[in-house]
Structures are given as C-alpha cells and as structure tokens.
Design a protein around this motif. Structure first.
Motif, PDB file in Angstrom:
ATOM      1  N   LEU A  13       0.943  -1.363  -0.024  1.00  0.00           N
ATOM      2  CA  LEU A  13       0.105  -0.053   0.144  1.00  0.00           C
ATOM      3  C   LEU A  13       1.060   1.118   0.023  1.00  0.00           C
ATOM      4  CD1 LEU A  13      -2.612  -0.923   2.647  1.00  0.00           C
ATOM      5  CD2 LEU A  13      -3.046  -0.970   0.122  1.00  0.00           C
ATOM      6  N   VAL A  14       1.913   1.097   0.382  1.00  0.00           N
ATOM      7  CA  VAL A  14       2.922   2.332   0.262  1.00  0.00           C
ATOM      8  C   VAL A  14       4.085   2.463  -0.751  1.00  0.00           C
ATOM      9  CG1 VAL A  14       2.583   2.429   2.756  1.00  0.00           C
ATOM     10  CG2 VAL A  14       4.650   1.291   1.881  1.00  0.00           C
ATOM     11  N   GLU A  15       4.294   1.192  -1.554  1.00  0.00           N
ATOM     12  CA  GLU A  15       5.512   1.305  -2.641  1.00  0.00           C
ATOM     13  C   GLU A  15       4.763   1.856  -3.507  1.00  0.00           C
ATOM     14  OE1 GLU A  15       7.527  -2.275  -3.063  1.00  0.00           O
ATOM     15  OE2 GLU A  15       8.270  -2.461  -1.041  1.00  0.00           O
ATOM     16  N   GLY A  16       5.188   2.770  -4.233  1.00  0.00           N
ATOM     17  CA  GLY A  16       4.152   3.312  -5.627  1.00  0.00           C
ATOM     18  C   GLY A  16       4.449   2.485  -6.818  1.00  0.00           C
ATOM     19  N   HIS A  17       5.300   1.804  -6.985  1.00  0.00           N
ATOM     20  CA  HIS A  17       5.468   1.032  -8.286  1.00  0.00           C
ATOM     21  C   HIS A  17       5.974  -0.290  -8.213  1.00  0.00           C
ATOM     22  CE1 HIS A  17       6.641   0.973 -12.694  1.00  0.00           C
ATOM     23  NE2 HIS A  17       5.685   0.277 -12.459  1.00  0.00           N
ATOM     24  N   PHE A  18       5.618  -1.536  -8.404  1.00  0.00           N
ATOM     25  CA  PHE A  18       6.154  -2.866  -8.129  1.00  0.00           C
ATOM     26  C   PHE A  18       5.413  -3.835  -9.000  1.00  0.00           C
ATOM     27  CE2 PHE A  18       2.859  -1.434  -5.102  1.00  0.00           C
ATOM     28  CZ  PHE A  18       1.920  -2.925  -4.999  1.00  0.00           C
ATOM     29  N   SER A  19       6.226  -4.967  -9.028  1.00  0.00           N
ATOM     30  CA  SER A  19       5.854  -6.050  -9.827  1.00  0.00           C
ATOM     31  C   SER A  19       4.700  -6.756  -9.278  1.00  0.00           C
ATOM     32  CB  SER A  19       6.984  -7.081 -10.340  1.00  0.00           C
ATOM     33  OG  SER A  19       7.721  -6.272 -10.941  1.00  0.00           O
ATOM     34  N   VAL A  20       3.666  -7.461 -10.180  1.00  0.00           N
ATOM     35  CA  VAL A  20       2.572  -8.187  -9.269  1.00  0.00           C
ATOM     36  C   VAL A  20       2.140  -9.202  -9.774  1.00  0.00           C
ATOM     37  CG1 VAL A  20       1.534  -6.015  -8.481  1.00  0.00           C
ATOM     38  CG2 VAL A  20       0.885  -6.618 -10.554  1.00  0.00           C
ATOM     39  N   GLU A  21       1.392 -10.076  -9.117  1.00  0.00           N
ATOM     40  CA  GLU A  21       0.996 -11.473  -9.853  1.00  0.00           C
ATOM     41  C   GLU A  21      -0.437 -11.087 -10.450  1.00  0.00           C
ATOM     42  OE1 GLU A  21      -1.151 -10.946  -5.897  1.00  0.00           O
ATOM     43  OE2 GLU A  21       0.913 -10.505  -6.624  1.00  0.00           O
ATOM     44  N   GLU A  22      -0.900 -12.149 -11.242  1.00  0.00           N
ATOM     45  CA  GLU A  22      -2.113 -12.250 -11.906  1.00  0.00           C
ATOM     46  C   GLU A  22      -3.232 -11.797 -11.240  1.00  0.00           C
ATOM     47  OE1 GLU A  22      -4.648 -15.014 -15.091  1.00  0.00           O
ATOM     48  OE2 GLU A  22      -2.909 -15.834 -13.887  1.00  0.00           O
ATOM     49  N   ASN A  23      -4.102 -11.008 -11.705  1.00  0.00           N
ATOM     50  CA  ASN A  23      -5.358 -10.674 -11.015  1.00  0.00           C
ATOM     51  C   ASN A  23      -5.376  -9.507  -9.640  1.00  0.00           C
ATOM     52  OD1 ASN A  23      -7.350 -11.844 -12.584  1.00  0.00           O
ATOM     53  ND2 ASN A  23      -6.862 -13.723 -11.552  1.00  0.00           N
ATOM     54  N   PHE A  24      -3.917  -9.079  -9.836  1.00  0.00           N
ATOM     55  CA  PHE A  24      -3.787  -8.075  -8.591  1.00  0.00           C
ATOM     56  C   PHE A  24      -4.667  -6.990  -8.935  1.00  0.00           C
ATOM     57  CE2 PHE A  24      -1.509  -4.525  -6.670  1.00  0.00           C
ATOM     58  CZ  PHE A  24      -1.070  -5.182  -5.368  1.00  0.00           C
ATOM     59  N   GLU A  25      -4.937  -6.425  -9.953  1.00  0.00           N
ATOM     60  CA  GLU A  25      -5.756  -5.377 -10.129  1.00  0.00           C
ATOM     61  C   GLU A  25      -7.158  -5.436  -9.477  1.00  0.00           C
ATOM     62  OE1 GLU A  25      -6.171  -7.234 -14.232  1.00  0.00           O
ATOM     63  OE2 GLU A  25      -4.718  -7.349 -12.467  1.00  0.00           O
ATOM     64  N   HIS A  26      -7.583  -6.589  -9.640  1.00  0.00           N
ATOM     65  CA  HIS A  26      -9.068  -6.808  -9.277  1.00  0.00           C
ATOM     66  C   HIS A  26      -8.925  -6.910  -7.826  1.00  0.00           C
ATOM     67  CE1 HIS A  26     -11.266  -7.507 -12.822  1.00  0.00           C
ATOM     68  NE2 HIS A  26     -10.289  -8.014 -13.523  1.00  0.00           N
ATOM     69  N   LYS A  27      -7.843  -7.649  -7.236  1.00  0.00           N
ATOM     70  CA  LYS A  27      -7.804  -7.697  -5.750  1.00  0.00           C
ATOM     71  C   LYS A  27      -7.815  -6.292  -5.127  1.00  0.00           C
ATOM     72  CE  LYS A  27      -5.020 -11.909  -5.409  1.00  0.00           C
ATOM     73  NZ  LYS A  27      -3.793 -12.390  -5.145  1.00  0.00           N
ATOM     74  N   ILE A  28      -6.943  -5.228  -5.855  1.00  0.00           N
ATOM     75  CA  ILE A  28      -7.088  -3.919  -5.302  1.00  0.00           C
ATOM     76  C   ILE A  28      -8.462  -3.295  -5.473  1.00  0.00           C
ATOM     77  CG2 ILE A  28      -6.183  -1.522  -5.758  1.00  0.00           C
ATOM     78  CD1 ILE A  28      -4.386  -3.621  -4.194  1.00  0.00           C
ATOM     79  N   GLY A  29      -9.140  -3.574  -6.640  1.00  0.00           N
ATOM     80  CA  GLY A  29     -10.383  -2.916  -6.765  1.00  0.00           C
ATOM     81  C   GLY A  29     -11.420  -3.661  -5.676  1.00  0.00           C
TER      82      GLY A  29
END
Length: 249
Positions: free
Chosen positions: A128-144
């Motif tokens: 939640l505090v790192e501005g830019h980082f690599s992620v796994e599949e479906n991370f955008e939906h998890k954040i949503g």
C-alpha cells in the motif's frame, strides 16, 4: 492459536437469545495486518457489487474523462470515479494513482488512493505504500475489491486501455444496491470469487457472511450462517479451502 480465536475473538454482546442457544452468535470483522487479510475482509461483497454493475453497463465500451472525473459507458451511463491505480501489461507492474505524477491526475480524484497509502503506512503494509512494483495475476482486481469494500463504493471497474488497466471505484444512485433479502446470492457469488481470485477461502467466506448480516456458528472445518431462518453451510479442508457449500433457503 486457533485461527478462529485470532479472527473472531471479538463477539457482539447483543445476541439474540434464541440463536445463541442454538450456537449462533453475531461476529464483528477482525482487524487486519496484511494485504491478503484486507482482501479477505471485502472480496465477497465487492464481487457481488461488481456483478450488479456488470448488468448495468452491459456490453457498452468505456470512456474516461479526467477533466470531469467521470467514466461513461455508451451514451446514457456516466459515473463519478476515484482513481485507485493502474496495471501495466508491459511488465505486469502496479502503480498507485498517487504515484503516477506524469499522468496529471487531479488530487480530488486520488483521495481514496491516498487514504489507502495512509492506512498502509499505519499498518506497515508495503504493497500500500510502495508506488510502483511487480505483481501477480489478477492483482488489479484484488485492489479493486479492497477499495470497493473499504470505501463502501457501489462498484469498482478495471478499464482496459490496451497497454494496461486503469482501476477506479464508482458511486452512483444509478447502480442498484445489493438486495439484502436475496441471501441465495452467496451460494452463486462465492464459488465465482474463489474460482478467480487467490485468497483464504474460509476467512473470505466468514467476512462475506458478516457483510450479509448472518449470525455464525464457527467450527474448525465448518462455518454455518443463519439469517432470517435461512441457513448457509460451508465446509473446509485443513488448508482452509472450500469443500462444499450448501443452503437451506
């Protein structure tokens, strides 16, 4: 320590005497200490909201207007948004809206994104505090799902713009609220959730039932939810994975 003592050590003192005698109690949601725990708190209800929103917008394409702070679907549906962040398809990385200075996103559209950063600093959750980082599949939906649930938004939306996905939350009276009486939706929504998003099945199930107003009977391998005489039962294996889900509705 049992996971249930950790998760559900704080019961409401206002219990209905009849359901208490039957072993059912009113539970509050637990505190959280990681992004995955925060996801488990909100994923079930957020997916149900998302399915409602999908029915509203249908197959209409989207258009984002940063100047007005809105997203439109077709000619007749326009909703105000908060910009949470974006996923890049080039390197499968996530960037929070507050960290995306080059896009010129107005500050008033980043209020929720900034609040997530603030609670991340408080809880010491690096994602939640790192501005830019690599992620796994479906991370955008998890954040949503997290943002939709945490801010009690009507929905979230992942807008695919070709090179990536913009994640926004949406609030509008044009989007129907969840029908609280339709308890059977839990039976259809939860299997969709665990079929698409990696998370702790048991924790997510309990929190979904709490959001839906169920009283609970909690055992190590079984969770029962009771609401208005309607019963939902989930059984889990030793790894907290759902084995069966049934209801007497």
């Amino acid at each position: 320590m049992s996971i249930f003592k950790k998760l559900f050590g704080k019961e409401s003192k206002k219990e209905d005497s009849q359901t208490s005698l039957n072993g059912f109690s009113t539970y509050e949601k637990p505190d959280w200490y990681s992004l995955n725990e925060l996801l488990s708190l909100h994923a079930g209800l957020s997916l149900e909201k998302q399915l409602i929103f999908g029915d509203v917008i249908g197959d209409n394409s989207w258009q984002f207007d940063m100047g007005s702070g809105t997203i439109s679907f077709g000619d007749n549906l326009t909703f105000p948004v908060q910009v949470i962040g974006s996923l890049s398809f080039n390197d499968n990385s996530w960037m929070w809206g507050w960290a995306n200075a080059q896009s010129g996103i107005p500050e008033h559209l980043l209020e929720q994104s900034m609040q997530l950063k603030s609670i991340g600093e408080e809880k010491k959750v690096k994602e939640l505090v790192e501005g830019h980082f690599s992620v796994e599949e479906n991370f955008e939906h998890k954040i949503g799902m997290i943002a939709c649930g945490y801010f009690s938004s009507k929905s979230y939306y992942c807008a695919n713009y070709g090179q990536g996905t913009l994640v926004v939350t949406i609030d509008s009276d044009q989007i129907p609220a969840i029908e609280k009486s339709r308890l059977e939706k839990v039976i259809t929504v939860f299997p969709q959730l665990i079929g698409n998003i990696e998370l702790n099945h048991k924790e997510a199930f309990v929190n979904y039932l709490i959001d839906r107003g169920f009283q609970l009977k909690v055992e190590e391998d079984k969770i029962e939810g009771l609401n208005g005489g309607k019963l939902i039962v989930g059984e889990f294996d030793q790894l907290s994975r759902l084995k069966s889900l049934n209801g007497k509705l």
